[in-house]
Structure formats: C-alpha cells, structure tokens
Write a protein that holds these residues in place. Structure first.
Motif, short mmCIF file in Angstrom:
data_model
loop_
_atom_site.label_atom_id
_atom_site.label_comp_id
_atom_site.label_asym_id
_atom_site.label_seq_id
_atom_site.Cartn_x
_atom_site.Cartn_y
_atom_site.Cartn_z
N PHE A 1 2.08 0.68 15.22
CA PHE A 1 1.74 1.14 13.88
C PHE A 1 1.67 -0.04 12.93
O PHE A 1 2.66 -0.76 12.76
CB PHE A 1 2.77 2.15 13.38
CG PHE A 1 2.78 3.43 14.16
CD1 PHE A 1 2.06 4.53 13.72
CD2 PHE A 1 3.50 3.54 15.35
CE1 PHE A 1 2.05 5.72 14.45
CE2 PHE A 1 3.50 4.71 16.08
CZ PHE A 1 2.77 5.81 15.63
N LYS A 2 0.53 -0.22 12.31
CA LYS A 2 0.39 -1.29 11.31
C LYS A 2 1.20 -0.92 10.07
O LYS A 2 1.43 0.26 9.82
CB LYS A 2 -1.08 -1.43 10.92
CG LYS A 2 -1.98 -1.92 12.04
CD LYS A 2 -3.12 -2.76 11.45
CE LYS A 2 -4.02 -3.28 12.54
NZ LYS A 2 -5.02 -2.23 12.94
N PRO A 3 1.58 -1.91 9.25
CA PRO A 3 2.24 -1.56 7.98
C PRO A 3 1.36 -0.57 7.21
O PRO A 3 0.14 -0.74 7.18
CB PRO A 3 2.33 -2.91 7.25
CG PRO A 3 2.34 -3.92 8.34
CD PRO A 3 1.48 -3.36 9.44
N PRO A 4 1.96 0.48 6.63
CA PRO A 4 1.14 1.51 5.98
C PRO A 4 0.25 0.94 4.87
O PRO A 4 0.71 0.15 4.05
CB PRO A 4 2.17 2.48 5.41
CG PRO A 4 3.51 1.89 5.65
CD PRO A 4 3.38 0.75 6.57
N GLU A 5 -1.00 1.37 4.88
CA GLU A 5 -1.96 0.88 3.88
C GLU A 5 -1.51 1.23 2.47
O GLU A 5 -1.79 0.51 1.52
CB GLU A 5 -3.34 1.50 4.13
CG GLU A 5 -4.11 0.76 5.21
CD GLU A 5 -5.32 1.55 5.70
OE1 GLU A 5 -5.83 2.39 4.93
OE2 GLU A 5 -5.73 1.32 6.85
N LYS B 1 16.83 -6.85 -0.13
CA LYS B 1 15.59 -7.07 -0.87
C LYS B 1 14.37 -7.03 0.05
O LYS B 1 13.39 -6.32 -0.22
CB LYS B 1 15.66 -8.42 -1.60
CG LYS B 1 14.35 -8.82 -2.26
CD LYS B 1 14.47 -10.15 -3.00
CE LYS B 1 13.06 -10.61 -3.43
NZ LYS B 1 13.09 -11.91 -4.11
N TYR B 2 14.42 -7.77 1.15
CA TYR B 2 13.21 -7.91 1.98
C TYR B 2 13.02 -6.76 2.96
O TYR B 2 11.90 -6.36 3.23
CB TYR B 2 13.23 -9.25 2.71
CG TYR B 2 13.06 -10.40 1.74
CD1 TYR B 2 11.82 -10.62 1.14
CD2 TYR B 2 14.12 -11.23 1.40
CE1 TYR B 2 11.66 -11.64 0.21
CE2 TYR B 2 13.96 -12.26 0.48
CZ TYR B 2 12.73 -12.46 -0.12
OH TYR B 2 12.56 -13.45 -1.03
N ILE B 3 14.11 -6.24 3.50
CA ILE B 3 13.96 -5.23 4.56
C ILE B 3 13.65 -3.86 3.97
O ILE B 3 12.86 -3.10 4.52
CB ILE B 3 15.22 -5.21 5.45
CG1 ILE B 3 15.34 -6.56 6.17
CG2 ILE B 3 15.16 -4.05 6.45
CD1 ILE B 3 16.69 -6.82 6.80
N PHE B 4 14.28 -3.54 2.84
CA PHE B 4 13.95 -2.27 2.19
C PHE B 4 12.86 -2.47 1.16
O PHE B 4 12.48 -1.56 0.45
CB PHE B 4 15.21 -1.63 1.60
CG PHE B 4 16.19 -1.25 2.67
CD1 PHE B 4 15.95 -0.13 3.44
CD2 PHE B 4 17.29 -2.05 2.95
CE1 PHE B 4 16.81 0.21 4.47
CE2 PHE B 4 18.16 -1.72 3.98
CZ PHE B 4 17.92 -0.59 4.74
N ARG C 1 8.85 5.33 0.35
CA ARG C 1 8.01 4.24 0.89
C ARG C 1 8.55 3.67 2.19
O ARG C 1 7.82 3.25 3.06
CB ARG C 1 7.95 3.06 -0.10
CG ARG C 1 7.22 3.28 -1.36
CD ARG C 1 6.82 1.98 -2.03
NE ARG C 1 7.78 0.90 -1.95
CZ ARG C 1 8.74 0.66 -2.84
NH1 ARG C 1 8.89 1.43 -3.90
NH2 ARG C 1 9.54 -0.37 -2.68
N VAL C 2 9.90 3.61 2.27
CA VAL C 2 10.51 2.98 3.44
C VAL C 2 11.57 3.92 4.00
O VAL C 2 12.39 4.47 3.25
CB VAL C 2 11.17 1.63 3.06
CG1 VAL C 2 11.82 0.98 4.28
CG2 VAL C 2 10.16 0.67 2.43
N PRO D 1 8.65 -4.11 5.90
CA PRO D 1 7.69 -3.04 5.62
C PRO D 1 6.22 -3.47 5.51
O PRO D 1 5.36 -2.83 6.08
CB PRO D 1 8.20 -2.47 4.29
CG PRO D 1 9.67 -2.69 4.34
CD PRO D 1 9.85 -4.02 5.04
N GLY D 2 5.97 -4.54 4.78
CA GLY D 2 4.57 -4.90 4.56
C GLY D 2 4.02 -5.90 5.55
O GLY D 2 2.86 -6.30 5.46
#
Ligand code: WT7
Length: 712
Positions: free
Chosen positions: A41-45, A327-330, A418-419, A464-465
């Motif tokens: 699964f690609k990061p969600p658009e 910060k980065y993971i969520f 979002r996450v 996430p991104g």
C-alpha cells in the motif's frame, strides 16, 4: 524439583554465553517464512491532497537521506534534533558517549534539562488555552478538557504536595492509578522535582505491587479509592492497603477520590486525600534542573528469567526520542487531536500518552474505558466526538472489534482520522486489512510500530507520508536504529534479504538516545540480557524475517516471554507463582496461539503425590471427582491472578502425570506448545513432533495429547 532454568549468560563469558543462549532458543518464530506475494500500500494520496497538513517526511528518498545521516553521524543528527525539539536549561556539551561493553551509555552530557518544563511549562507559556489532555471517562459522554495552563497549575500543586511530605530529588514514587489525568499529573510532578516515578499498572495484584515497591524502595505511593473500567469498579486502595502491609519504605499513601463510593479505611499518619492536600498547596513550584542522564522513571517488565526487571530510563535522551518519534511517526501537526488508547501503566502510555505528545505540545487523549464499553463502537464514538486525527491501539483490540462487525465502525464519522497505529504484538494481515479498510476507509496511513519497554520509543515503523506498507510488516527502522538478523545457532549476522533469524540492533557509541540505561540494582543482568548475548549487538528477544525488499516482519518472542494481548508475561514468573500453590509439585507454562489475544497461557501442572486426583476424566470418574479436579484447577488459576494479576490468568490448565523432559532434565517446551495449542491429535501428528528420542519418557506424549483433548 524446580522448573527454573538458569540464565545461561549469567556467569559464563560472552562467547560461551552466546552459544548457550542460542541453544536455549527453541521457537517456531525462527522458522523461515516467505513474503513474496504480499500486497503493498502506497502512502495514502489523501495526505497530500491539500486539505490536511502535509506530512513532515514526504517521500521514501527523504526518509532514506535522514536515516543515513542518523546512522552515519548519530551525534550530529540527534544534537540537531535536540536543539530543535527540546528546551534546555543549559545546552549540552556532548552528544553520544559510552558503549555497550560496560553499558555506560550517555547522551547530552553537560546539559541541564527538566522533563516537566518541556512537556508542560513551555506550552503553558506559548499556548496556554490549548487543550493538553482530553479525559474520556469510563462513562460514555463524560469527558473533560484540560488546558496547558491548568495542567501546569495541577502539576505544580501536586509537586508542592510531594515536597511538603519531604520528598526530594532522587526519591522514588510509586503510581498505581486508574486512567485519569491525575495519573499524568503525578508523573509530571515527579519529573518536575527530579523524583523517579514507578508506575505500576492498575491491573497488577497486591503481591506484584508490594514486590515492585520493595524493589524500588518507593517512599510514597499514589493511588485512587477505586478505578472504573467498562462499567466495573476496581478497588485500587484495597489492593494497595494489602500491598502496604509489607512495604517498609512507604511513608505516605496519597489517595485520589475517583468514585467516592467506597468507604475506604484510612491509616492515620500514612494515608492522605489527594484533594485535601492539593487544596492546601501553592500553584507555583520551581522545576529542578536535571542532568540529562538522571533517571526519569523506572518501569518493570518481564524477562525470560527471574523477577521482573526495573528498567531505568533517562531524562534527556528519552525525552528527545519520544518527542521526535511521536512527531514523525504519527506525523503530528499542531492542529491534531491524538488518541492513544493504551494505559499509562505500560511503556506505550509513558512514551505515547504522556511524554512524547506533551513534549510536542499536542492534545493527548486519556481514555479510561475499554474498547467494548458500552459497545464495540466506543473508539469510533471517541474519534467522532473529539475529532481524533491519530489513533493508536493494539492488535488485540483491533481483532476484538473486527469480530463485532463493521456497523459499529461505519455508523460514525471518522473523517478526522489520518494515521492509525498498532503496537504491542505482531498484527496479523487480516486484522491489518480490516483496520485499513474499515476504520481507515483506505485513506489512512497504518503504522505498525515495533518497539519494547527497553527501547523507550518506537524503533521500527513506516512513516505515514513516506513508506509504503505491507499488512503485517513493521517495515523499516526509525532514525538511529540499525536492525540486523542473527543466526540463532551460530550467532553470526545474516546479511542480505529474504532471511529469518533473531532480531538484534547493531550498537553504536551511545546506542540510541531513548534506550534504557540499566536494570535497577542489577547492571550485570542488564548487560547479560541485552549486550552479552551477541557481542556488538542489542538482543531484542524476538524472531524476525527480513523480506526481499528489506522490510522487517517481527514474528514473536524467541525467549520465554509470552505476549498476551500485548502484556508481557514471563513463563518463569508464572511458574514460580505456581510453586507457591500447596498442591503443585512442578509446572511448565507455555504460550499457545489465540485468535484474539495473540498468545494465551497454557499451564501444565504436576501435582504433589499427596494431592491424588484423577488426571483425565475417565468414564469411571464420578461426579465427585470432577468437582475435585475443577476445584483444584480453579484455586490454581486464582492463585496466579493473586500472585501476578488477572491478565496472567491462564486460558488452559492441564493436570498431567509428568512434564516432557530431556534426559538432562530440560523441559521440552516446543512439545508443550504444540500439544497445548491443540495442534497434535493423531499418532501421525505425534510423529511429526520430530525427534523425541531425547525425551526421558516418550510414552508421556500420547498421555498429554489425551488430557488436552479430553478437556476440549
Ligand atoms: C515486545 C515488547 C512497546 C510497546 C508495547 C510492548 C512485541 C511490540 C510489536 C509489533 C510485533 C511487537 C515484541 C516485543 N511487539 N510491538 N509492532 N510487532 N511485535 O512493549 O511490553 O516491552 O513488549 O512486544 O515481542 O519484544 P513490551
């Protein structure tokens, strides 16, 4: 006869310890698996569509670049991060120092910092009206917002209460609290004064509370009259009273009134009401400047042998890595409402309900209830009510909710999400897919976060991104972490992809900032458990696979730790509890697969000869005998609940004539796992158990199989 195994690395040199340890590892989690055909699964658009904050890290390339920097020059990488994300009373002179040889890791020497100032004061100054904590009470519809301004006042008052009772920097405080904001106030008030908190999960028994208090020598314990969970009340103060019968170091017991419904006995001179004390306290309390290596807290966790380990976490490094990983993971942004549904009694609650989110100035949810109260829609009701943007929970909860059906989810407005995070145990692909499709509506990033109490913060996870996901894989390492796969029998690192083995982390100077620094009172055990097993590496205790794309799949513990609903339970802890039962001669505890809890406990018990009850219900067995067997079993289960806690209650308990052992006396757990899990029925399947020639009594196996299936 004792069932305790010796820690092979306790008293022998590392190279031998390595071989011995390798020989002890006997786990299905080390058998090769293949992941060639998994969906990706690609990061969600939607994350880049413009109506939600743009992810901090926007591509795999960006991740790789930062990751490389973090590995090549950890000190430079983390120093930059430390000045960006933390407020220092005095900036540090050094970054990483020390090594795994002596376990003298240190980060940010020369600096001064206070964790509470970072989590509270600076946000109370910058964004005083912002909600710091949303408390979601056990009763649906009942919730409360606590601003950063109020948080600072509550924490300062409580710190003054601690001070007024003589607590000083370096003293230890036990926290045995339900999921109320006051639990966080207590942690932060300790941090403010340099007191070291030791949160004990409120599901632990009186014996477990007593042992932890005695191990850490706490002077004060803070608890509540009662806790509430899923509409049930839990008599916390009563448990503490029982524990405090044998805790010589405790001087005061501070009691928060959660329900007011229970007339608790008060011990004069020892017990104090939280509300009365706080009322008398001033709302201003200067924070104590701390050395970054000063301990922030002690948290007990189960190991493969012996008593629970009191892991000590640092102040500077811990704060830095929990904040940055949060910060980065969520993918945290200031407008977010973040909800971790864990309990502060576990490391997840420390790092990702309290310290990580608050250090970033976030709004964090404190959830008092359970996923199925009043019904299986509770999480989603919370998401809708509070507009939660990131939800963090455990595979057990996901699997449970999946069973109740989609309607509990789909009737809510979940568009804020979002996450979606997962933690605590391997997530099976089916549960992952459901999490992604139903609550996530295929528009959220799923972050399967792998870490441990010892690592302090998440060490493997997608971003996430940036990172494409595969259901069931925790994907790639977080900054500063270099995972390796080790051959359990040779102890050598296995290079390349599509490999299975033991998961370890390559050691850099200083390790990584948030790693635990030692085990309270037993530094040697710390070194032997984590660093003397495979030289140059940190040993995680897990088996893992690295697939053809370099993605990691953590499969489960290869040591004698069992993961039940994300709770870590050591076989030896339960076995030593069993020895305390008057009817038990010997026992062996193993983990068996369970659809909901991941693993469950199965206990095999050999009775003392004088407790002569029929072991398998035979056609001749009378009704009377059945009752007797059931009573014995019930009393044993009760005994475990009492000694360890209700969450350690076994799913299966079998009374058996003997335990399968090698001629040298080692219990063959592999056999018990297979038989106890119900996998072995026919003679054919007994043969498939492999070479039983090392067994002292091969004739025992068919008997065990019969007992297990008579029960089912
Ligand atoms: C053990 C650590 C750290 C948070 C809660 C548990 C297992 C944890 C994952 C995951 C597969 C996982 C491991 C680990 N574990 N997260 N995402 N995938 N396994 O902390 O009580 O210290 O337990 O939990 O077996 O060693 P803990």
């Amino acid at each position: 006869i004792q069932t305790h195994r010796l820690n092979p690395s306790a008293s022998i040199p590392a190279s031998q310890a390595q071989a011995a340890q390798a020989a002890e590892l006997d786990s299905d989690f080390l058998e090769p698996v293949h992941h060639d055909l998994d969906p990706v699964f690609k990061p969600p658009e939607r994350l880049f569509a413009g109506d939600v904050p743009v992810p901090h890290i926007k591509s795999r390339e960006e991740y790789v670049k930062l990751y490389q920097e973090s590995i090549k020059a950890p000190s430079v990488f983390w120093s930059k991060m430390a000045s960006e994300l933390l407020e220092w009373e005095r900036p540090p002179k050094f970054a990483a120092q020390g090594g795994y040889e002596d376990g003298d890791f240190s980060w940010f020497d020369g600096g001064l910092i206070n964790a509470c100032v970072n989590a509270v004061d600076r946000h109370a100054a910058a964004t005083p009206d912002k909600t710091a904590i949303i408390w979601e009470s056990d009763e649906p519809g009942e919730h409360e917002h606590i601003s950063y301004r109020r948080l600072l006042i509550e924490v300062s008052k409580l710190a003054n209460v601690f001070k007024s009772h003589g607590l000083r920097k370096g003293d230890h405080v036990a926290i045995y609290m339900p999921m109320v904001p006051e639990a966080l106030y207590a942690m932060l008030a300790c941090a403010r004064l340099g007191l070291v908190h030791c949160v004990v999960f409120a599901g632990f028994s009186a014996d477990a509370v007593r042992d932890r208090i005695n191990d850490c020598g706490a002077k004060l314990v803070i608890t509540a009259d009662q806790g509430k969970r899923g509409g049930k009340v839990i008599n916390l103060k009563r448990t503490v009273d029982q524990a405090l019968l044998e805790t010589p170091t405790i001087e005061k017991c501070l009691v928060f009134r959660r329900t007011g419904e229970f007339n608790i006995p008060f011990h004069k001179g020892r017990d104090l009401w939280y509300h009365e004390e706080v009322e008398k306290a001033r709302p201003v309390c200067p924070p104590e400047p701390m050395h970054p290596e000063d301990p922030l807290f002690i948290l007990y966790t189960s190991g493969s042998t012996g008593k629970p380990k009191g892991l000590i976490h640092s102040t500077g490094g811990y704060m830095l890595q929990t904040a940055s990983s949060f910060k980065y993971i969520f993918d945290y942004h200031p407008s977010d409402i973040y909800g971790c549904m864990a309990d502060v009694g576990w490391i997840t609650g420390h790092s990702y309900i309290c310290y990580g989110p608050l250090t970033m100035g976030a709004t964090t949810v404190v959830f008092e209830s359970i996923p199925t109260y009043p019904d299986a829609g509770r999480f989603w009701d919370c998401v809708q009510t509070h507009k939660i943007t990131q939800l963090y929970t455990a595979p057990t909860a996901i699997r449970t909710l999946k069973k109740f059906g989609d309607e509990f989810v789909t009737k809510h407005d979940l568009s804020s999400l979002r996450v979606l995070g997962s933690v605590g145990e391997p997530i099976n692909p089916e549960a992952w897919q459901w999490y992604h499709q139903v609550p996530g509506r295929s528009q959220c990033a799923i972050v399967d976060t792998y870490w441990q109490t010892e690592t302090g913060s998440i060490i493997m996870t997608p971003l996430p991104g940036a990172i494409a996901t595969k259901p069931g894989s925790c994907t790639v390492p977080f900054f500063g972490i270099e995972p390796v796969i080790i051959d359990a029998t040779t102890g050598a690192e296995i290079k390349g992809n599509d490999v299975t083995g033991v998961l370890a982390l390559r050691m850099h100077p200083g390790g990584w900032p948030s790693m635990a620094r030692t085990i309270l009172g037993d530094h040697k055990r710390f070194l032997d458990t984590y660093f003397n097993v495979y030289k140059g590496y940190y040993f995680t205790g897990d088996g893992a696979h690295r697939d053809k794309d370099g993605y990691y799949w953590v499969r489960g513990r290869v040591d004698d730790v069992i993961n039940v609903s994300g709770h870590r339970i050591s076989t030896s802890e339960v076995e030593s509890a069993m020895i305390g039962h008057p009817a038990v001669a010997e026992s062996a505890v193993v983990g068996i697969p369970d659809d909901v809890t991941g693993q469950a406990l199965a206990v095999f018990v050999v009775l003392k000869p004088e407790f002569d009850v029929p072991l398998a219900p035979s056609p001749e067995a009378t009704h009377h005998h059945h009752i007797k067997v059931d009573d014995v079993k019930k009393s044993m289960i009760q005994h475990i609940r009492q000694a360890v806690g209700p969450f350690a209650a076994p799913k299966m308990l079998f009374l058996v004539p003997d335990l399968p052992k090698t001629r040298s006396g080692k219990i063959m757990r592999r056999i018990l796992r297979k038989v106890g899990g119900g996998e072995v029925k026919s003679e054919e399947q007994i043969k498939e158990l492999g070479d039983l020639s090392t067994l002292a009594d091969p004739g025992l196996i068919p008997q065990l199989v019969e007992i297990v299936h008579a029960k089912a």
